[in-house]
Design a protein around this motif. Structure first.
Motif, PDB file in Angstrom:
ATOM      1  N   ILE A  45       0.814  -1.201   0.000  1.00 42.42           N
ATOM      2  CA  ILE A  45       0.000   0.000   0.000  1.00 42.42           C
ATOM      3  C   ILE A  45       0.857   1.265   0.000  1.00 42.42           C
ATOM      4  N   SER A  46       2.108   1.161   0.424  1.00 39.65           N
ATOM      5  CA  SER A  46       2.985   2.333   0.461  1.00 39.65           C
ATOM      6  C   SER A  46       3.502   2.713  -0.920  1.00 39.65           C
ATOM      7  N   GLN A  47       3.289   1.850  -1.901  1.00 36.75           N
ATOM      8  CA  GLN A  47       3.757   2.087  -3.264  1.00 36.75           C
ATOM      9  C   GLN A  47       2.575   2.396  -4.187  1.00 36.75           C
ATOM     10  N   PRO A  48       2.830   3.099  -5.310  1.00 38.51           N
ATOM     11  CA  PRO A  48       1.740   3.324  -6.278  1.00 38.51           C
ATOM     12  C   PRO A  48       1.196   1.993  -6.786  1.00 38.51           C
ATOM     13  N   PRO A  49      -0.103   1.893  -7.002  1.00 43.08           N
ATOM     14  CA  PRO A  49      -0.672   0.613  -7.440  1.00 43.08           C
ATOM     15  C   PRO A  49      -0.220   0.238  -8.849  1.00 43.08           C
TER      16      PRO A  49
END
Length: 307
Positions: free
Chosen positions: A144-148
């Motif tokens: 979730i901390s990264q772009p999807p």
């Protein structure tokens, strides 16, 4: 001790979301915030504010889209409360509220989930990051901390085994629309009491799905222990028998120990979705008002029992 009467309405989508959210937190469920039990950083009044924010934002879901409605709810909640009290509720109620009023939830929710696109996904990720939910940790794929990199459905599939909210995105909300609603209606038929029905359904959901917030914070062993203890309360014939009330109080105390780390918050979110779905489809009519007794700061209280 302060008594207060809260009027409830179900005329509009916004009313239905607000009423479901308020009834969920007003019920004196084991281990959760309610009018007679607060956490160090959360009170019943905070959830009242969150219910207003959630209902306003999600009532526009059919115009704004699921992802934007969730993000709007969490942005406003952070502005007013600096809390993630309604994140799980927003994630669950937004897709349900997106189903047109004239359509059947169980028949259409799968289509709503399938229609979520990368814009929805990006906004949902942003809403979750903004809320900073506890115990998420890191995962190797679709963190979730990264772009999807994939639509939200893919991320929810990866998380379904460890998160009951993600699970609903993968099973057409069957734990809510089938199991949860059936159990609530049976409890209500037997007791004719919305709070007993809510607490009883909460216990049964904890048995059916060991709470994933407890699992994230405390591990699977403790989550499974919470499910075992919930079953023990039911085995002791709560709410009809004195031993059932005693078992409930013991369970409540155990959940609230260790700084409320065993808070079954995900199960509470599922309860809000159950209540909303019942109200939305007119399968159950909630009371026109509820009277609550605020006593701050208590640690717990015993729920109603019937003889």
């Amino acid at each position: 001790m302060t008594s207060r009467t809260i009027p409830l309405k179900i005329d509009s989508l916004q009313d239905q979301i607000r009423t479901a959210s308020l009834l969920e937190v007003a019920a004196r469920k084991a281990g959760n915030v309610h009018p007679g039990a607060s956490f160090a950083d959360l009170r019943f009044e905070d959830f009242e504010v969150a219910a207003d924010v959630t209902s306003r934002s999600l009532s526009r879901v059919q115009v704004d889209g699921v992802g934007q409605a969730i993000l709007n709810a969490m942005t406003e909640t952070q502005r007013t409360l600096q809390s993630n009290a309604n994140l799980g509720i927003a994630l669950l109620l937004a897709p349900l509220a997106a189903v047109p009023a004239e359509s059947d939830l169980a028949s259409e929710i799968g289509w709503i989930i399938d229609s979520l696109n990368m814009d929805d996904t990006s906004r949902i990720y942003e809403a979750i990051r903004l809320s900073e939910p506890g115990g998420l940790g890191e995962v190797s794929e679709q963190d979730i901390s990264q772009p999807p990199g994939q639509p939200i459905q893919y991320a929810m599939t990866l998380a379904a085994e460890r998160d009951a909210i993600a699970r609903q995105y993968c099973n057409e909300f069957s734990d809510v629309l089938i199991f949860g609603r059936e159990r609530f209606l049976e409890w209500f038929e037997h007791h004719n009491d919305w709070e007993i029905a809510t607490i009883g359904t909460h216990l049964e959901l904890m048995v059916q799905l060991p709470d994933s917030l407890i699992a994230r914070k405390c591990g699977a062993t403790i989550a499974n222990e919470s499910a075992r203890r919930a079953q023990q309360v039911l085995n002791q014939k709560w709410p009809k028998q004195p031993q059932g009330a005693a078992a409930f109080q013991e369970f409540d105390d155990w959940l609230r120990a260790d700084g409320n780390r065993r808070n079954p918050g995900t199960t509470a979110d599922l309860i809000a979705a159950v209540l909303f779905s019942l109200i939305r489809e007119q399968q159950w009519v909630p009371p026109e008002s509820i009277t609550i007794e605020l006593s701050l700061p208590p640690s717990s209280s015993t729920p109603p029992s019937s003889s």
